[in-house]
Design a protein around this motif. Sequence first.
Motif, PDB file in Angstrom:
ATOM      1  N   GLN A  90       0.824  -1.205   0.000  1.00  0.00           N
ATOM      2  CA  GLN A  90       0.000   0.000   0.000  1.00  0.00           C
ATOM      3  C   GLN A  90       0.861   1.259   0.000  1.00  0.00           C
ATOM      4  O   GLN A  90       1.991   1.261   0.491  1.00  0.00           O
ATOM      5  N   GLU A  91       0.292   2.305  -0.527  1.00  0.00           N
ATOM      6  CA  GLU A  91       0.952   3.611  -0.526  1.00  0.00           C
ATOM      7  C   GLU A  91       1.360   3.993   0.889  1.00  0.00           C
ATOM      8  O   GLU A  91       0.593   3.830   1.842  1.00  0.00           O
ATOM      9  N   GLY A  92       2.590   4.492   1.027  1.00  0.00           N
ATOM     10  CA  GLY A  92       3.081   4.918   2.332  1.00  0.00           C
ATOM     11  C   GLY A  92       3.865   3.849   3.072  1.00  0.00           C
ATOM     12  O   GLY A  92       4.566   4.156   4.043  1.00  0.00           O
ATOM     13  N   CYS A 108       6.772  -0.011  -7.029  1.00  0.00           N
ATOM     14  CA  CYS A 108       6.771   0.687  -5.748  1.00  0.00           C
ATOM     15  C   CYS A 108       6.790   2.210  -5.947  1.00  0.00           C
ATOM     16  O   CYS A 108       6.037   2.940  -5.278  1.00  0.00           O
ATOM     17  N   GLU A 109       7.611   2.666  -6.860  1.00  0.00           N
ATOM     18  CA  GLU A 109       7.690   4.104  -7.102  1.00  0.00           C
ATOM     19  C   GLU A 109       6.373   4.640  -7.650  1.00  0.00           C
ATOM     20  O   GLU A 109       5.944   5.745  -7.299  1.00  0.00           O
ATOM     21  N   LYS A 110       5.724   3.884  -8.502  1.00  0.00           N
ATOM     22  CA  LYS A 110       4.450   4.305  -9.072  1.00  0.00           C
ATOM     23  C   LYS A 110       3.351   4.362  -8.016  1.00  0.00           C
ATOM     24  O   LYS A 110       2.479   5.249  -8.051  1.00  0.00           O
ATOM     25  N   GLN A 111       3.409   3.431  -7.062  1.00  0.00           N
ATOM     26  CA  GLN A 111       2.359   3.340  -6.044  1.00  0.00           C
ATOM     27  C   GLN A 111       2.672   4.108  -4.767  1.00  0.00           C
ATOM     28  O   GLN A 111       1.903   4.043  -3.809  1.00  0.00           O
ATOM     29  N   GLY A 112       3.791   4.816  -4.724  1.00  0.00           N
ATOM     30  CA  GLY A 112       4.134   5.589  -3.530  1.00  0.00           C
ATOM     31  C   GLY A 112       4.610   4.731  -2.380  1.00  0.00           C
ATOM     32  O   GLY A 112       4.381   5.055  -1.204  1.00  0.00           O
ATOM     33  N   ILE A 113       5.301   3.647  -2.707  1.00  0.00           N
ATOM     34  CA  ILE A 113       5.849   2.732  -1.698  1.00  0.00           C
ATOM     35  C   ILE A 113       7.362   2.918  -1.656  1.00  0.00           C
ATOM     36  O   ILE A 113       8.036   2.810  -2.678  1.00  0.00           O
ATOM     37  N   ARG A 114       7.895   3.242  -0.506  1.00  0.00           N
ATOM     38  CA  ARG A 114       9.338   3.397  -0.373  1.00  0.00           C
ATOM     39  C   ARG A 114       9.998   2.019  -0.405  1.00  0.00           C
ATOM     40  O   ARG A 114       9.513   1.090   0.240  1.00  0.00           O
TER      41      ARG A 114
END
Length: 296
Positions: A90-92, A108-114
């Motif tokens: 999930q994002e975040g 991960c970068e597209k979904q805002g996952i570090r």
Amino acid sequence: MKCFDIAIIGGDKRLVYMVPRFLEQGYKVLCYATESNSGYKEIPYAGSLREAVEQADVVAAGIPLIKGDRIFSAGDFPDLELKNFLELLQEGQSLFAGVIPQNVQAHCEKQGIRWYDFMSCEPLAVFNAIATAEGAVLEAVRNQPTNLHGSKTLILGYGRCAKVLGAKLKALDAQVTICCRNQEAQGWAEASGHKVISFDQLEQEISDFEYIYNTVPAVILQGNVLKKIRKDAIILELASQGGGIDQEAAQLEELRVVHCPGLPGKYAAKVSGERLAEFVIETLERLSKNRILERV
């Protein structure tokens, strides 16, 4: 609000040894598909991948992250398909793992996952190379009824692992030859006291060696090169991906090949796991400080 700080998923024994370091720092930990949870019975064990991922802010997985199309785990868990894992992130959230493929990084970068790759941290990568080299020496001793002392030894490649391995074998008085393509690597190998040959010389030279260590993730030992290898030689495959040996041809030539995946997890799981945990903790503390500064 999530119930846990960190979900540890799959991997080898290194991930199990991350648990006590996280507990010491006050993190709430949830495990799933780990090799063993028996030593930490107080740690909750998720009933599914979904439960593990959805209940934690941070996901820590193994080295490598995936094998084939599945999240790497010592056990057989049907829900560990990579596609399923990516859909659950999930994002975040933050993902920690080793050798994270580019398609996973892009997702991960597209979904805002570090995402944080253990092997992109140079001190960690070097420490992993040390554990791999020591494990390779042990595998050689266990599988070959001769001394390393005075043995004619060939190392294919001269990256981190090969550099450490070469130094340790030289200290054991093995006669070490490095085969690599890069001229700078050749120079450093020679400066370290090793004999150096190029891949163009491999077919001509390889019959001299009793111990052959491959660290190159591309097929090097094939065709006529394989045919020239001594029948009493041992080939140790250390490459993390792909490997450097034509397996079918090696079998036809009746050569002894010892595959050595995950040596740090096999022989140095405790200290390796603690180092991985420290990297996660330091990264999370840095993220927390940055968030505080952003609010000021």
